[in-house]
Design a protein around this motif. Structure first.
Motif, PDB file in Angstrom:
ATOM      1  N   PHE A 110       0.814  -1.211   0.000  1.00 24.27           N
ATOM      2  CA  PHE A 110       0.000   0.000   0.000  1.00 24.27           C
ATOM      3  C   PHE A 110       0.848   1.263   0.000  1.00 24.27           C
ATOM      4  O   PHE A 110       0.547   2.232  -0.701  1.00 24.27           O
ATOM      5  N   ASP A 111       1.905   1.265   0.802  1.00 23.58           N
ATOM      6  CA  ASP A 111       2.748   2.454   0.936  1.00 23.58           C
ATOM      7  C   ASP A 111       4.052   2.322   0.155  1.00 23.58           C
ATOM      8  O   ASP A 111       5.047   2.963   0.479  1.00 23.58           O
ATOM      9  N   GLU A 112       4.060   1.510  -0.890  1.00 25.38           N
ATOM     10  CA  GLU A 112       5.271   1.222  -1.649  1.00 25.38           C
ATOM     11  C   GLU A 112       5.212   1.878  -3.019  1.00 25.38           C
ATOM     12  O   GLU A 112       4.224   1.720  -3.753  1.00 25.38           O
ATOM     13  N   SER A 113       6.247   2.632  -3.359  1.00 21.69           N
ATOM     14  CA  SER A 113       6.298   3.261  -4.676  1.00 21.69           C
ATOM     15  C   SER A 113       6.619   2.217  -5.741  1.00 21.69           C
ATOM     16  O   SER A 113       6.977   1.068  -5.442  1.00 21.69           O
ATOM     17  N   PHE A 114       6.512   2.633  -6.991  1.00 19.16           N
ATOM     18  CA  PHE A 114       6.782   1.710  -8.090  1.00 19.16           C
ATOM     19  C   PHE A 114       8.227   1.218  -8.063  1.00 19.16           C
ATOM     20  O   PHE A 114       8.490   0.019  -8.197  1.00 19.16           O
ATOM     21  N   CYS A 115       9.152   2.153  -7.881  1.00 15.42           N
ATOM     22  CA  CYS A 115      10.565   1.769  -7.901  1.00 15.42           C
ATOM     23  C   CYS A 115      10.910   0.879  -6.714  1.00 15.42           C
ATOM     24  O   CYS A 115      11.726  -0.049  -6.833  1.00 15.42           O
TER      25      CYS A 115
END
Length: 298
Positions: A176-181
């Motif tokens: 949920f709190d994870e960016s694409f990179c």
């Protein structure tokens, strides 16, 4: 009387030997036989040879090296011992093999195969439990570099660990709190931790794409000019890598923050949160009023 004395003397002389006879019996020796002595000596020699030969059995090295006229230089030993593998739980045997391959790939000797160099140097790159494992392997049981890698990985990366990592790759989901990179880096870490996962490039890309949020999927499709999965694995991987290099706040999922000072009408889609905020404000006002009343009484 004389006859009895004479008989006593005869008995005494017959039972008690004379001094010169006793001395002669001491000097008497057993017959000497050279043949018997030589037989005993040869038997002793055979027994001694067997005793000396017995401890050498079972001490052969497990690794068979087919190379001649090759000498390990002191610099090579320092190179491979600079980063040894001990067999601890948190150590990655795949990472050790990758590092060892990278180091030994630069070593070239005339008429000596690179695989033979690896077989000679690898025992110096391990210590502790890893060295004990290699010493317990049967003599002459490792004939090739592939044999050594297979036995090494199976010992320190058991099949159960492979199964767990394969399941993590298959069930991968962007947090949920994870960016694409960040999601892409985590996915690559899983693949790197289990290089023998057996998934094709297309399967890996499909798994990662379906694990992303709709927003990131749309972004990849826009960069691909259509559906990302219709591209070749190489082109799709290049698009993903380019997108992962854009590290800014827009890659982060937007998390709505509720302000305690904002009116309840500002959060119409979250009635429970609005009610909770109103209750907290009422409690704070009551506490403030009570404090003012206490000060007035004082």
């Amino acid at each position: 009387m004389r006859t009895r004395s004479s008989s006593n003397l005869i008995v005494e002389s017959s039972t008690t030997p004379k001094r010169h006879n006793r001395r002669r019996s001491k000097q008497r020796a057993e017959p000497f036989s050279l043949e018997e002595t030589s037989v005993v000596t040869m038997a002793d020699q055979r027994t001694m040879a067997e005793l000396l030969q017995a401890p050498t059995e079972g001490y052969g090295d497990a690794i068979v090296i087919l190379a001649e006229n090759f000498e390990l230089k002191h610099g090579l030993l320092n190179l491979v011992t600079s980063k040894q593998f001990y067999g601890f739980e948190k150590e990655d045997p795949h990472a050790h093999i990758r590092w060892f391959n990278k180091i030994t790939s630069t070593i070239k000797y005339k008429d000596v195969p690179n695989s033979s160099i690896k077989l000679m140097l690898f025992p110096f790159s391990i210590e502790g439990a890893a060295r004990i494992w290699l010493e317990k392997e049967p003599p002459r049981s490792i004939l090739t570099w592939e044999d050594l890698v297979s036995k090494f990985i199976n010992q320190f990366f058991p099949p159960s660990k492979t199964t767990n990592l394969r399941n993590e790759i298959t069930n991968f989901q962007q947090r949920f709190d994870e960016s694409f990179c960040e999601a892409w880096d985590r996915f690559k870490d899983l693949l790197r931790a289990c290089p023998h996962h057996g998934f094709t490039e297309l399967h890996q890309l499909d798994t990662f794409y379906n694990a992303l949020t709709p927003t990131d999927q749309d972004s990849l499709n826009a960069a691909a000019g259509g559906n990302l999965l219709t591209k070749t694995p190489r082109d799709a991987l290049a698009i993903i890598e380019n997108k992962s290099k854009v590290r800014n706040s827009q890659n982060k999922p937007v998390v709505t923050k509720v302000s305690m000072n904002a009116p309840s009408s500002s959060t119409p889609h979250f009635p429970e949160i609005s009610a909770l905020a109103d209750a907290v404000k009422v409690t704070l006002l009551q506490k403030s009023s009570l404090s003012a009343s206490v000060k007035a009484v004082e």
